[in-house]
Design a protein around this motif. Structure first.
Motif, PDB file in Angstrom:
ATOM      1  N   TYR A  29       3.306   4.778 -61.700  1.00 24.22           N
ATOM      2  CA  TYR A  29       4.743   4.546 -61.754  1.00 24.22           C
ATOM      3  C   TYR A  29       5.133   3.151 -61.281  1.00 24.22           C
ATOM      4  N   ASP A 193      13.400   3.846 -62.806  1.00 26.38           N
ATOM      5  CA  ASP A 193      13.140   3.101 -64.045  1.00 26.38           C
ATOM      6  C   ASP A 193      13.138   1.596 -63.811  1.00 26.38           C
ATOM      7  N   TRP A 200       8.363   4.982 -68.312  1.00 29.04           N
ATOM      8  CA  TRP A 200       9.390   5.836 -67.712  1.00 29.04           C
ATOM      9  C   TRP A 200      10.269   6.486 -68.773  1.00 29.04           C
TER      10      TRP A 200
END
Length: 343
Positions: A29, A193, A200
């Motif tokens: 991420y 995001d 994402w």
């Protein structure tokens, strides 16, 4: 000196100071790509420059200073910097966020140098998941680091867990139990995001509402707690029926822009007044051009008082929503990366 207040009434209160853009993990991420454009080494602020920046911000009212990266423990002789920063002002809340991989060896020295608080990222309790999602086999080292932090005398230890659908949302209870056993406060973080999270999507976000519903189904009603004297804190705090306190940072579905008092300085001295900000202010240029502290303070005051940032709030109402930057945009400017901005 009066504390600068921006156009939405937000006081300058907290600063995240990045000491490196490098990291020893590749979390899906944050740093999902195989290669990155690193900041030139000669551009990285020296300890003397980092201390000057911190002093200027503290002189303007900052009372919370957090060291970040990349992974800050990769910066050589970091306890020496901690000692310099801890001496700036009595009562300064000096903290550090780390992935914990190198923490076991450094926790005692950091504590002795004057570091007040620690936050350790812990997204999973399963080593095979860390290997898959962060490309590292060093899960045991993270757990050793958490234990070492407690042994070194750190109290109020926090654990951060970014919750992503299909990745680790089945570990909410396990992470909560681990935090309780280690006398730490867990903070669940919604998947954001920003930066390098180029894959994402909103569907991957496990919202604050869903997290609370899942925990209530398992533990009974969950009580919301007051802000404990810090309305600008990013985490909303809750308590289970058994008395365990935890937090949720809901930047994606419930932005806290209207109370945000924090900004961040990258390792090469670019100051961003919002995590989502397109452009920052180059403090390094002023430092190395010979600006004195009064001139730097005047620059910070001017920029902050003109601040209108509501990055997360605007993203939440943007309609069609994807990652903030795609790969080409990230590679065009490394300052757009989450690991460069200090998260």
């Amino acid at each position: 000196m009066t504390v600068p207040v921006d156009r939405l009434g937000r006081r300058l209160g907290a600063l995240r100071l990045s000491v490196t853009d490098r990291c020893n993990l590749r979390c899906h991420y944050c740093m999902p790509e195989a290669e990155y454009a690193w900041l030139p080494r000669e551009s990285i602020l020296t300890f003397e420059e980092l201390e000057r920046v911190a002093r200027v911000f503290v002189s303007l009212g900052v009372r919370k200073l957090r060291l970040t990266g990349g992974e800050p423990l990769l910066r050589r002789e970091l306890p020496a910097l901690v000692a310099r920063l801890a001496a700036i002002a009595p009562g300064l809340d000096l903290a550090l966020t780390t992935n914990g991989v190198l923490l076991a060896d450094q926790a005692p020295a950091l504590r002795a140098a004057g570091l007040g608080r620690l936050t350790v990222s812990l997204d999973t309790l399963r080593p095979e998941r860390m290997l898959r999602d962060a490309r590292s086999p060093r899960h045991a080292d993270v757990l050793r680091g958490i234990a070492a932090a407690r042994a070194a005398g750190f109290r109020g230890l926090k654990l951060n867990a970014v919750i992503v659908r299909g990745v680790n949302e089945d570990e909410l209870d396990d992470l909560l139990a681990f935090a309780r056993a280690h006398e730490a406060e867990l903070r669940f973080i919604e998947y954001m995001d920003v930066g390098g999270a180029t894959g994402w999507s909103l569907e991957q976000v496990v919202s604050r509402a869903e997290i609370l519903a899942r925990l209530a189904a398992r533990h009974g009603p969950v009580e919301a707690l007051p802000d404990a004297g810090d309305p600008a804190a990013p985490a909303e705090r809750f308590r289970t029926c058994a008395g365990q306190v935890f937090g949720i940072v809901a930047s994606t579905t419930a932005p806290f822009c209207r109370r945000c008092d924090r900004s961040r300085v990258t390792a090469d001295g670019v100051w961003f007044t919002c995590l989502y900000g397109e452009r920052g202010v180059d403090l390094r240029a002023s430092l190395r051009a010979g600006a004195d502290d009064a001139a730097l303070a005047a620059l910070v005051r001017e920029v902050w008082t003109a601040r209108t940032d509501r990055g997360a709030e605007r993203r939440a109402t943007a309609g069609e929503r994807g990652a903030l930057y795609q790969i080409a945009g990230l590679r065009a400017d490394p300052h757009r990366e989450m690991h460069t901005r200090g998260g």
